[in-house]
Design an enzyme around this catalytic site. Structure first.
Site, PDB file in Angstrom:
ATOM      1  N   GLU A 139      26.103  55.253  82.793  1.00 44.76           N
ATOM      2  CA  GLU A 139      25.928  56.645  82.375  1.00 44.76           C
ATOM      3  C   GLU A 139      26.430  57.530  83.509  1.00 44.76           C
ATOM      4  O   GLU A 139      25.961  57.406  84.645  1.00 44.76           O
ATOM      5  CB  GLU A 139      24.460  56.983  82.076  1.00 44.76           C
ATOM      6  CG  GLU A 139      23.898  56.313  80.831  1.00 44.76           C
ATOM      7  CD  GLU A 139      22.506  56.805  80.473  1.00 44.76           C
ATOM      8  OE1 GLU A 139      22.190  57.981  80.793  1.00 44.76           O
ATOM      9  OE2 GLU A 139      21.736  56.022  79.879  1.00 44.76           O
TER      10      GLU A 139
ATOM     11  N   GLU B 209      16.931  52.615  82.256  1.00 46.09           N
ATOM     12  CA  GLU B 209      16.156  53.580  83.041  1.00 46.09           C
ATOM     13  C   GLU B 209      14.678  53.208  83.070  1.00 46.09           C
ATOM     14  O   GLU B 209      13.795  54.028  82.801  1.00 46.09           O
ATOM     15  CB  GLU B 209      16.374  55.010  82.512  1.00 46.09           C
ATOM     16  CG  GLU B 209      17.783  55.505  82.742  1.00 46.09           C
ATOM     17  CD  GLU B 209      17.954  57.006  82.505  1.00 46.09           C
ATOM     18  OE1 GLU B 209      16.974  57.671  82.118  1.00 46.09           O
ATOM     19  OE2 GLU B 209      19.070  57.514  82.737  1.00 46.09           O
TER      20      GLU B 209
END
Length: 513
Positions: free
Chosen positions: A301, A176
Protein backbone atom coordinates in the site's frame (compact mmCIF):
# COMPACT_ATOMS: atom_id res chain seq x y z
CA UNK A 1 15.16 31.58 -16.84
CA UNK A 2 15.79 27.85 -17.06
CA UNK A 3 18.53 26.33 -14.92
CA UNK A 4 20.75 23.46 -16.04
CA UNK A 5 20.53 20.31 -13.91
CA UNK A 6 22.91 17.40 -14.47
CA UNK A 7 22.30 13.66 -14.16
CA UNK A 8 24.55 10.72 -14.99
CA UNK A 9 23.41 7.28 -16.20
CA UNK A 10 25.79 4.32 -15.91
CA UNK A 11 24.54 1.45 -18.13
CA UNK A 12 27.47 -0.77 -17.07
CA UNK A 13 26.42 -0.68 -13.41
CA UNK A 14 23.36 -2.94 -13.04
CA UNK A 15 21.29 -2.84 -9.86
CA UNK A 16 18.88 -5.71 -10.45
CA UNK A 17 15.88 -6.63 -12.54
CA UNK A 18 12.92 -4.30 -12.22
CA UNK A 19 10.32 -6.78 -11.04
CA UNK A 20 7.12 -6.18 -13.03
CA UNK A 21 5.29 -6.59 -9.72
CA UNK A 22 6.66 -3.19 -8.66
CA UNK A 23 3.97 -1.70 -10.91
CA UNK A 24 1.14 -3.47 -9.06
CA UNK A 25 -2.21 -2.15 -7.83
CA UNK A 26 -4.77 -2.57 -5.08
CA UNK A 27 -8.58 -2.86 -5.01
CA UNK A 28 -10.35 -2.81 -1.64
CA UNK A 29 -14.03 -3.04 -0.79
CA UNK A 30 -14.12 0.63 0.10
CA UNK A 31 -16.17 3.61 -1.07
CA UNK A 32 -17.11 3.43 -4.74
CA UNK A 33 -14.19 1.28 -5.83
CA UNK A 34 -15.81 -2.14 -6.20
CA UNK A 35 -19.43 -0.98 -6.44
CA UNK A 36 -19.95 0.65 -8.92
CA UNK A 37 -16.32 1.27 -9.94
CA UNK A 38 -15.58 -2.28 -11.08
CA UNK A 39 -18.84 -4.16 -10.60
CA UNK A 40 -22.14 -2.66 -11.78
CA UNK A 41 -24.21 -5.85 -11.71
CA UNK A 42 -25.67 -7.92 -14.50
CA UNK A 43 -28.86 -5.84 -14.71
CA UNK A 44 -27.12 -2.47 -15.11
CA UNK A 45 -27.67 -0.18 -18.11
CA UNK A 46 -23.94 0.64 -18.00
CA UNK A 47 -22.01 -1.45 -20.59
CA UNK A 48 -20.61 -4.48 -18.79
CA UNK A 49 -19.50 -8.08 -19.16
CA UNK A 50 -21.06 -10.32 -16.53
CA UNK A 51 -21.44 -7.28 -14.32
CA UNK A 52 -17.85 -6.03 -14.77
CA UNK A 53 -17.70 -2.47 -16.09
CA UNK A 54 -16.38 -2.57 -19.69
CA UNK A 55 -14.90 0.94 -19.65
CA UNK A 56 -12.69 0.13 -16.65
CA UNK A 57 -11.47 -3.10 -18.22
CA UNK A 58 -10.71 -1.37 -21.52
CA UNK A 59 -8.83 1.44 -19.77
CA UNK A 60 -6.72 -0.90 -17.62
CA UNK A 61 -5.72 -3.48 -20.24
CA UNK A 62 -3.11 -1.25 -21.92
CA UNK A 63 -1.31 -0.77 -18.58
CA UNK A 64 -0.43 -4.48 -18.43
CA UNK A 65 -1.03 -4.47 -14.68
CA UNK A 66 1.11 -7.31 -13.29
CA UNK A 67 -0.66 -7.94 -9.97
CA UNK A 68 -3.82 -6.77 -8.20
CA UNK A 69 -4.31 -7.04 -4.42
CA UNK A 70 -7.80 -7.77 -2.98
CA UNK A 71 -10.13 -7.60 -0.94
CA UNK A 72 -8.30 -5.25 1.47
CA UNK A 73 -6.89 -3.42 3.28
CA UNK A 74 -8.74 -3.20 6.56
CA UNK A 75 -11.67 -4.95 4.88
CA UNK A 76 -9.61 -8.16 4.61
CA UNK A 77 -9.53 -8.96 8.33
CA UNK A 78 -13.30 -8.85 8.53
CA UNK A 79 -13.96 -10.67 5.26
CA UNK A 80 -15.22 -14.25 5.19
CA UNK A 81 -14.69 -15.65 1.73
CA UNK A 82 -17.70 -17.98 1.77
CA UNK A 83 -19.96 -14.91 1.81
CA UNK A 84 -18.79 -14.16 -1.74
CA UNK A 85 -19.29 -17.48 -3.56
CA UNK A 86 -22.32 -19.33 -4.92
CA UNK A 87 -25.55 -17.87 -6.32
CA UNK A 88 -25.62 -14.13 -5.72
CA UNK A 89 -29.21 -14.15 -4.52
CA UNK A 90 -28.10 -16.37 -1.62
CA UNK A 91 -25.09 -14.32 -0.60
CA UNK A 92 -25.53 -12.56 2.75
CA UNK A 93 -25.73 -8.80 3.18
CA UNK A 94 -23.00 -7.70 5.60
CA UNK A 95 -21.74 -4.42 7.05
CA UNK A 96 -18.34 -2.91 6.35
CA UNK A 97 -17.43 -1.61 9.84
CA UNK A 98 -14.06 -0.19 8.82
CA UNK A 99 -15.55 2.07 6.15
CA UNK A 100 -18.67 3.77 7.46
CA UNK A 101 -20.83 0.69 8.12
CA UNK A 102 -21.53 0.56 4.40
CA UNK A 103 -23.63 -2.31 3.10
CA UNK A 104 -21.60 -5.12 1.57
CA UNK A 105 -23.78 -7.26 -0.73
CA UNK A 106 -20.96 -9.71 -1.53
CA UNK A 107 -21.96 -9.64 -5.21
CA UNK A 108 -18.27 -9.31 -6.05
CA UNK A 109 -16.40 -12.26 -4.55
CA UNK A 110 -13.67 -14.74 -5.39
CA UNK A 111 -14.93 -15.78 -8.83
CA UNK A 112 -15.74 -12.22 -9.89
CA UNK A 113 -12.33 -10.99 -8.77
CA UNK A 114 -10.55 -13.74 -10.70
CA UNK A 115 -12.65 -12.91 -13.77
CA UNK A 116 -11.69 -9.25 -13.44
CA UNK A 117 -7.99 -10.10 -13.09
CA UNK A 118 -8.14 -12.25 -16.20
CA UNK A 119 -9.97 -9.53 -18.10
CA UNK A 120 -7.22 -6.98 -17.42
CA UNK A 121 -4.31 -9.46 -17.50
CA UNK A 122 -3.31 -9.14 -13.82
CA UNK A 123 -2.16 -11.83 -11.42
CA UNK A 124 -4.32 -12.05 -8.25
CA UNK A 125 -2.96 -11.33 -4.77
CA UNK A 126 -5.37 -12.30 -1.99
CA UNK A 127 -5.26 -10.74 1.48
CA UNK A 128 -6.42 -13.39 3.97
CA UNK A 129 -8.39 -12.84 7.15
CA UNK A 130 -6.17 -13.34 10.20
CA UNK A 131 -7.81 -10.75 12.46
CA UNK A 132 -11.31 -12.24 12.76
CA UNK A 133 -10.89 -15.48 10.83
CA UNK A 134 -9.44 -18.89 11.63
CA UNK A 135 -6.59 -20.96 10.21
CA UNK A 136 -9.16 -23.45 8.92
CA UNK A 137 -11.02 -20.72 7.02
CA UNK A 138 -7.87 -19.54 5.26
CA UNK A 139 -6.72 -23.10 4.61
CA UNK A 140 -10.04 -23.88 2.94
CA UNK A 141 -9.92 -20.75 0.77
CA UNK A 142 -6.51 -21.73 -0.58
CA UNK A 143 -7.69 -25.26 -1.37
CA UNK A 144 -10.91 -23.96 -2.94
CA UNK A 145 -8.89 -21.73 -5.25
CA UNK A 146 -5.90 -23.90 -6.08
CA UNK A 147 -6.62 -27.64 -5.88
CA UNK A 148 -7.04 -29.37 -9.24
CA UNK A 149 -8.06 -32.83 -7.93
CA UNK A 150 -11.19 -34.16 -6.29
CA UNK A 151 -12.18 -32.79 -2.89
CA UNK A 152 -15.29 -31.27 -1.39
CA UNK A 153 -13.86 -27.77 -1.76
CA UNK A 154 -12.54 -28.24 -5.29
CA UNK A 155 -15.86 -29.78 -6.32
CA UNK A 156 -17.67 -26.81 -4.78
CA UNK A 157 -15.55 -24.48 -6.91
CA UNK A 158 -16.53 -26.50 -9.97
CA UNK A 159 -20.18 -26.33 -9.02
CA UNK A 160 -19.77 -22.56 -8.83
CA UNK A 161 -18.56 -22.45 -12.42
CA UNK A 162 -14.76 -22.86 -12.31
CA UNK A 163 -13.63 -26.29 -13.51
CA UNK A 164 -9.94 -25.37 -13.43
CA UNK A 165 -8.18 -24.04 -10.33
CA UNK A 166 -7.31 -20.35 -10.07
CA UNK A 167 -3.62 -20.95 -9.20
CA UNK A 168 -3.42 -18.01 -6.78
CA UNK A 169 0.24 -17.61 -5.88
CA UNK A 170 0.30 -14.61 -3.53
CA UNK A 171 -1.49 -14.80 -0.16
CA UNK A 172 -1.29 -12.13 2.52
CA UNK A 173 -1.60 -13.50 6.04
CA UNK A 174 -3.55 -10.60 7.54
CA UNK A 175 -3.27 -6.86 6.94
CA UNK A 176 -2.17 -3.99 9.20
CA UNK A 177 -2.38 -6.29 12.21
CA UNK A 178 -0.69 -3.58 14.25
CA UNK A 179 -3.90 -1.55 13.74
CA UNK A 180 -7.24 -2.35 12.09
CA UNK A 181 -6.24 -6.01 11.73
CA UNK A 182 -6.21 -6.67 15.48
CA UNK A 183 -4.08 -4.07 17.31
CA UNK A 184 -1.39 -6.69 17.92
CA UNK A 185 2.19 -6.45 19.08
CA UNK A 186 4.87 -7.76 16.67
CA UNK A 187 5.31 -10.84 18.86
CA UNK A 188 1.57 -11.57 18.97
CA UNK A 189 1.33 -11.25 15.22
CA UNK A 190 4.43 -13.39 14.61
CA UNK A 191 2.87 -16.19 16.64
CA UNK A 192 -0.44 -15.99 14.79
CA UNK A 193 1.27 -15.67 11.41
CA UNK A 194 3.18 -18.88 12.08
CA UNK A 195 0.02 -20.68 13.18
CA UNK A 196 -1.99 -19.62 10.12
CA UNK A 197 0.93 -20.23 7.76
CA UNK A 198 1.25 -23.81 8.96
CA UNK A 199 -2.10 -24.64 7.40
CA UNK A 200 -1.62 -22.81 4.08
CA UNK A 201 -0.54 -25.54 1.66
CA UNK A 202 0.68 -25.80 -1.92
CA UNK A 203 -1.78 -27.46 -4.27
CA UNK A 204 -1.53 -28.87 -7.78
CA UNK A 205 1.77 -27.24 -8.72
CA UNK A 206 0.92 -23.79 -7.32
CA UNK A 207 3.52 -22.78 -4.75
CA UNK A 208 1.99 -20.32 -2.33
CA UNK A 209 4.06 -17.26 -1.46
CA UNK A 210 2.89 -16.15 1.98
CA UNK A 211 3.21 -12.45 2.74
CA UNK A 212 3.42 -11.26 6.33
CA UNK A 213 2.12 -7.95 7.65
CA UNK A 214 4.99 -5.50 7.76
CA UNK A 215 5.30 -2.05 9.33
CA UNK A 216 3.50 1.23 8.92
CA UNK A 217 6.02 3.69 7.50
CA UNK A 218 9.06 4.09 9.72
CA UNK A 219 8.06 1.67 12.49
CA UNK A 220 11.51 0.08 12.73
CA UNK A 221 10.57 -1.74 15.93
CA UNK A 222 7.75 -3.70 14.26
CA UNK A 223 10.21 -5.11 11.73
CA UNK A 224 12.96 -5.88 14.23
CA UNK A 225 10.71 -7.43 16.87
CA UNK A 226 8.76 -9.49 14.30
CA UNK A 227 11.92 -10.94 12.75
CA UNK A 228 13.52 -11.48 16.14
CA UNK A 229 10.51 -13.45 17.33
CA UNK A 230 10.41 -15.49 14.13
CA UNK A 231 14.13 -16.25 14.31
CA UNK A 232 14.31 -17.09 18.02
CA UNK A 233 11.45 -19.58 18.30
CA UNK A 234 12.16 -22.08 21.06
CA UNK A 235 12.33 -25.10 18.74
CA UNK A 236 13.35 -23.81 15.31
CA UNK A 237 13.71 -20.76 13.12
CA UNK A 238 10.41 -19.94 11.44
CA UNK A 239 11.82 -17.55 8.85
CA UNK A 240 11.60 -20.18 6.12
CA UNK A 241 7.81 -19.80 6.26
CA UNK A 242 8.15 -16.19 5.04
CA UNK A 243 8.15 -15.40 1.35
CA UNK A 244 7.22 -11.72 1.66
CA UNK A 245 7.04 -8.90 4.23
CA UNK A 246 4.73 -6.01 3.34
CA UNK A 247 5.23 -2.41 4.46
CA UNK A 248 2.76 0.46 3.98
CA UNK A 249 3.65 4.07 3.27
CA UNK A 250 1.28 6.97 2.56
CA UNK A 251 2.11 10.61 1.92
CA UNK A 252 0.03 12.71 4.29
CA UNK A 253 -1.80 15.57 2.65
CA UNK A 254 -0.27 18.99 2.23
CA UNK A 255 -3.21 21.23 1.39
CA UNK A 256 -6.15 19.54 -0.33
CA UNK A 257 -6.11 17.36 -3.42
CA UNK A 258 -6.46 20.35 -5.75
CA UNK A 259 -5.71 23.42 -3.64
CA UNK A 260 -2.12 23.80 -2.44
CA UNK A 261 0.78 26.23 -2.46
CA UNK A 262 4.22 25.83 -4.01
CA UNK A 263 5.56 25.07 -0.55
CA UNK A 264 2.93 22.37 -0.04
CA UNK A 265 3.77 20.88 -3.43
CA UNK A 266 7.43 20.59 -2.40
CA UNK A 267 6.47 19.21 1.01
CA UNK A 268 4.41 16.39 -0.51
CA UNK A 269 7.02 15.46 -3.11
CA UNK A 270 9.72 15.36 -0.45
CA UNK A 271 7.59 13.01 1.61
CA UNK A 272 7.09 10.84 -1.47
CA UNK A 273 10.80 10.67 -2.28
CA UNK A 274 11.53 9.85 1.38
CA UNK A 275 10.15 6.36 0.72
CA UNK A 276 13.75 5.57 -0.18
CA UNK A 277 14.58 5.63 3.53
CA UNK A 278 11.64 3.34 4.31
CA UNK A 279 12.91 0.78 1.78
CA UNK A 280 16.56 0.89 2.76
CA UNK A 281 15.84 1.04 6.51
CA UNK A 282 13.53 -1.96 6.69
CA UNK A 283 15.63 -3.97 4.24
CA UNK A 284 18.69 -3.31 6.40
CA UNK A 285 16.93 -4.72 9.46
CA UNK A 286 15.60 -7.68 7.49
CA UNK A 287 19.10 -8.42 6.19
CA UNK A 288 20.33 -8.99 9.74
CA UNK A 289 18.03 -12.01 9.95
CA UNK A 290 17.75 -12.89 6.26
CA UNK A 291 21.10 -12.03 4.61
CA UNK A 292 20.28 -14.11 1.50
CA UNK A 293 17.03 -12.12 1.05
CA UNK A 294 14.83 -15.19 0.78
CA UNK A 295 12.01 -13.03 2.14
CA UNK A 296 10.98 -10.34 -0.32
CA UNK A 297 10.31 -6.77 0.79
CA UNK A 298 6.95 -5.59 -0.52
CA UNK A 299 5.19 -2.21 -0.31
CA UNK A 300 1.63 -3.32 -0.89
CA UNK A 301 0.00 0.00 0.00
CA UNK A 302 1.43 3.36 -1.04
CA UNK A 303 0.28 6.66 -2.47
CA UNK A 304 -1.14 10.06 -1.57
CA UNK A 305 -3.85 10.55 1.04
CA UNK A 306 -5.70 13.88 0.80
CA UNK A 307 -8.89 15.14 2.46
CA UNK A 308 -12.04 13.67 0.92
CA UNK A 309 -13.59 15.76 -1.86
CA UNK A 310 -16.46 18.04 -0.74
CA UNK A 311 -19.82 16.34 -1.17
CA UNK A 312 -18.36 12.84 -0.93
CA UNK A 313 -18.75 10.58 2.15
CA UNK A 314 -15.73 10.73 4.47
CA UNK A 315 -15.52 6.94 4.68
CA UNK A 316 -15.32 6.63 0.89
CA UNK A 317 -11.85 8.24 0.58
CA UNK A 318 -12.66 9.79 -2.81
CA UNK A 319 -10.08 12.37 -3.90
CA UNK A 320 -9.15 14.17 -7.09
CA UNK A 321 -5.82 13.49 -8.74
CA UNK A 322 -3.59 16.25 -10.14
CA UNK A 323 -0.23 16.61 -11.85
CA UNK A 324 1.20 16.80 -8.32
CA UNK A 325 -0.05 13.25 -7.62
CA UNK A 326 1.45 12.16 -10.93
CA UNK A 327 4.84 13.45 -9.79
CA UNK A 328 4.44 11.52 -6.52
CA UNK A 329 3.74 8.33 -8.48
CA UNK A 330 6.73 8.90 -10.77
CA UNK A 331 9.11 9.67 -7.90
CA UNK A 332 7.97 6.54 -6.08
CA UNK A 333 8.33 4.26 -9.09
CA UNK A 334 11.77 5.70 -9.79
CA UNK A 335 12.76 4.92 -6.20
CA UNK A 336 11.54 1.34 -6.58
CA UNK A 337 13.62 0.96 -9.75
CA UNK A 338 16.71 2.41 -8.10
CA UNK A 339 16.32 -0.19 -5.34
CA UNK A 340 15.29 -3.08 -7.55
CA UNK A 341 17.64 -5.30 -5.58
CA UNK A 342 15.74 -4.61 -2.35
CA UNK A 343 12.02 -4.46 -3.16
CA UNK A 344 9.99 -7.00 -5.17
CA UNK A 345 6.36 -5.86 -5.28
CA UNK A 346 4.41 -2.66 -4.73
CA UNK A 347 0.70 -1.86 -4.94
CA UNK A 348 -0.64 1.65 -5.46
CA UNK A 349 -3.69 2.51 -3.37
CA UNK A 350 -6.13 2.37 -5.08
CA UNK A 351 -7.48 1.36 -8.48
CA UNK A 352 -10.75 3.29 -8.99
CA UNK A 353 -12.39 6.24 -7.14
CA UNK A 354 -10.37 5.80 -3.92
CA UNK A 355 -7.20 7.64 -2.80
CA UNK A 356 -4.62 7.91 -5.61
CA UNK A 357 -6.79 6.23 -8.20
CA UNK A 358 -5.90 5.42 -11.80
CA UNK A 359 -9.50 5.93 -12.89
CA UNK A 360 -12.52 7.93 -11.77
CA UNK A 361 -16.02 6.78 -12.73
CA UNK A 362 -19.39 8.50 -12.52
CA UNK A 363 -22.53 7.02 -14.01
CA UNK A 364 -21.46 5.47 -17.29
CA UNK A 365 -18.39 7.72 -17.65
CA UNK A 366 -14.79 6.74 -16.93
CA UNK A 367 -11.77 9.06 -17.03
CA UNK A 368 -8.04 8.52 -16.67
CA UNK A 369 -6.17 10.44 -13.99
CA UNK A 370 -2.66 11.92 -14.33
CA UNK A 371 -1.40 8.99 -12.23
CA UNK A 372 -2.79 6.60 -14.86
CA UNK A 373 -0.58 8.23 -17.47
CA UNK A 374 2.52 7.80 -15.30
CA UNK A 375 2.03 4.03 -15.25
CA UNK A 376 1.57 4.06 -19.03
CA UNK A 377 4.74 6.12 -19.42
CA UNK A 378 6.81 3.87 -17.13
CA UNK A 379 5.81 0.53 -18.72
CA UNK A 380 9.14 -0.03 -20.54
CA UNK A 381 10.91 -0.36 -17.17
CA UNK A 382 8.92 -3.50 -16.29
CA UNK A 383 11.21 -6.54 -16.37
CA UNK A 384 14.22 -4.54 -17.60
CA UNK A 385 17.59 -4.33 -15.86
CA UNK A 386 17.80 -1.30 -13.59
CA UNK A 387 21.08 0.58 -13.94
CA UNK A 388 22.68 3.28 -11.86
CA UNK A 389 21.14 6.74 -12.10
CA UNK A 390 22.89 9.60 -10.31
CA UNK A 391 21.31 13.02 -9.94
CA UNK A 392 23.61 15.96 -9.37
CA UNK A 393 20.71 18.40 -9.45
CA UNK A 394 20.44 21.06 -6.78
CA UNK A 395 18.48 20.48 -3.58
CA UNK A 396 15.21 22.42 -3.54
CA UNK A 397 13.51 21.15 -0.35
CA UNK A 398 14.10 19.25 2.88
CA UNK A 399 10.39 18.68 3.41
CA UNK A 400 9.20 22.18 4.24
CA UNK A 401 6.74 21.88 7.15
CA UNK A 402 7.34 18.10 7.31
CA UNK A 403 11.14 18.18 7.51
CA UNK A 404 11.19 16.27 10.81
CA UNK A 405 8.84 13.62 9.40
CA UNK A 406 11.04 13.17 6.34
CA UNK A 407 14.09 12.87 8.58
CA UNK A 408 12.39 10.10 10.57
CA UNK A 409 11.93 8.08 7.36
CA UNK A 410 15.62 7.23 7.60
CA UNK A 411 16.62 4.60 10.16
CA UNK A 412 19.64 6.85 10.87
CA UNK A 413 17.44 9.98 10.98
CA UNK A 414 19.47 11.60 8.23
CA UNK A 415 17.85 14.64 6.59
CA UNK A 416 16.24 13.89 3.24
CA UNK A 417 16.76 16.23 0.32
CA UNK A 418 14.43 16.69 -2.63
CA UNK A 419 16.47 17.50 -5.72
CA UNK A 420 15.30 19.48 -8.73
CA UNK A 421 15.50 16.31 -10.86
CA UNK A 422 14.94 12.71 -9.76
CA UNK A 423 14.76 9.68 -12.00
CA UNK A 424 15.72 6.10 -12.84
CA UNK A 425 17.16 4.15 -15.76
CA UNK A 426 16.92 0.63 -17.13
CA UNK A 427 18.27 -1.46 -20.01
CA UNK A 428 16.61 -4.08 -22.20
CA UNK A 429 18.09 -5.59 -25.38
CA UNK A 430 20.41 -2.63 -25.87
CA UNK A 431 17.68 -0.01 -25.39
CA UNK A 432 18.08 2.51 -22.61
CA UNK A 433 14.97 3.86 -20.84
CA UNK A 434 15.40 6.91 -18.60
CA UNK A 435 12.56 8.55 -16.69
CA UNK A 436 13.01 11.91 -14.97
CA UNK A 437 10.84 14.18 -12.82
CA UNK A 438 11.25 17.94 -12.68
CA UNK A 439 10.09 18.28 -9.08
CA UNK A 440 9.64 22.06 -9.02
CA UNK A 441 6.03 23.18 -9.59
CA UNK A 442 6.76 26.42 -11.47
CA UNK A 443 10.35 26.38 -12.76
CA UNK A 444 11.36 24.56 -15.97
CA UNK A 445 14.88 23.17 -16.17
CA UNK A 446 17.31 22.15 -18.86
CA UNK A 447 18.46 18.60 -18.26
CA UNK A 448 22.08 17.75 -19.01
CA UNK A 449 22.15 13.96 -19.21
CA UNK A 450 25.56 12.31 -19.38
CA UNK A 451 25.85 8.68 -20.41
CA UNK A 452 28.90 6.99 -18.91
CA UNK A 453 30.53 4.34 -21.12
CA UNK A 454 28.00 4.42 -23.91
CA UNK A 455 26.52 6.74 -26.50
CA UNK A 456 23.19 7.58 -28.06
CA UNK A 457 22.25 8.99 -31.43
CA UNK A 458 18.46 9.32 -31.49
CA UNK A 459 16.20 9.47 -28.46
CA UNK A 460 12.41 9.36 -28.23
CA UNK A 461 11.00 11.81 -25.71
CA UNK A 462 7.50 11.58 -24.20
CA UNK A 463 6.38 14.05 -21.51
CA UNK A 464 3.52 14.36 -19.05
CA UNK A 465 3.10 18.01 -18.11
CA UNK A 466 0.47 20.68 -17.52
CA UNK A 467 0.16 24.43 -17.81
CA UNK A 468 -0.95 24.79 -14.20
CA UNK A 469 0.44 23.02 -11.12
CA UNK A 470 -3.13 22.24 -9.98
CA UNK A 471 -4.17 20.71 -13.32
CA UNK A 472 -6.35 17.60 -13.23
CA UNK A 473 -8.85 15.74 -15.37
CA UNK A 474 -12.59 16.05 -14.80
CA UNK A 475 -15.63 14.47 -16.40
CA UNK A 476 -16.23 17.75 -18.21
CA UNK A 477 -12.58 18.03 -19.29
CA UNK A 478 -11.09 14.51 -19.25
CA UNK A 479 -7.94 15.28 -21.27
CA UNK A 480 -6.51 18.31 -19.48
CA UNK A 481 -3.50 16.24 -18.39
CA UNK A 482 -2.33 13.63 -20.86
CA UNK A 483 0.84 12.34 -22.50
CA UNK A 484 2.32 14.55 -25.20
CA UNK A 485 3.04 13.05 -28.64
CA UNK A 486 6.53 11.50 -28.93
CA UNK A 487 9.39 13.69 -30.13
CA UNK A 488 12.72 12.61 -31.62
CA UNK A 489 15.83 14.23 -30.18
CA UNK A 490 19.41 14.09 -31.41
CA UNK A 491 22.03 13.12 -28.86
CA UNK A 492 25.71 13.99 -29.08
CA UNK A 493 27.47 10.76 -28.19
CA UNK A 494 27.49 10.72 -24.40
CA UNK A 495 25.47 13.90 -23.80
CA UNK A 496 21.86 14.90 -24.24
CA UNK A 497 20.21 18.23 -23.47
CA UNK A 498 16.47 18.11 -22.77
CA UNK A 499 13.97 20.78 -21.77
CA UNK A 500 11.84 19.69 -18.82
CA UNK A 501 8.68 21.71 -18.15
CA UNK A 502 7.84 22.67 -14.59
CA UNK A 503 6.28 19.87 -12.54
CA UNK A 504 6.66 17.28 -15.28
CA UNK A 505 7.58 13.66 -15.93
CA UNK A 506 9.59 12.70 -19.02
CA UNK A 507 10.63 9.38 -20.56
CA UNK A 508 13.70 9.18 -22.80
CA UNK A 509 14.39 6.02 -24.83
CA UNK A 510 17.11 5.17 -27.31
CA UNK A 511 19.38 2.42 -28.59
CA UNK A 512 22.87 2.42 -27.13
CA UNK A 513 25.68 2.59 -29.67
Amino acid sequence: METVQRVVVLPQEPIGQVSPYLHGHFAEHLGDLIYPGIYVGEQADIPHTNGLRNAVIEALRPLQIPVLRWPGGCFADGYHWRDGIGPRERRPLRLNPNWGMAEEPNSFGTHEFIAFCRAIGAEPYFAGNLGSGTPAELRDWVEYCNFAGRSALADERRANGAEEPFHVRFWGIGNENWGCGGNMSPEEYAGLYSRFRTFVHNYSGTRVEAIACGPNGNDWQWTRRFFEHMARHHTHCRLNSLQGFAAHYYCGSAGTATDYTESQWLELLTKAAAIEGIITGHRRIMDEYDPKRACKLIVDEWGTWHPVEPGKPESGLYQQNTIRDACVAALTLDTFHNHADKVFMANLAQLVNVLQALLLVEGDRCIQTPTYHVFRLYQPHQGAQAVRFLSQAEVISHGEASEEQCRSCSVDRQPFALQAVHGSASMRNGTLCVTVVNTHPTQPVELDLELYQGKLTEVEKVTLAAQDMHAHNTFAHPNTVQLAPPQTLKARDQRLRVQLPAGSITRLMGQLG
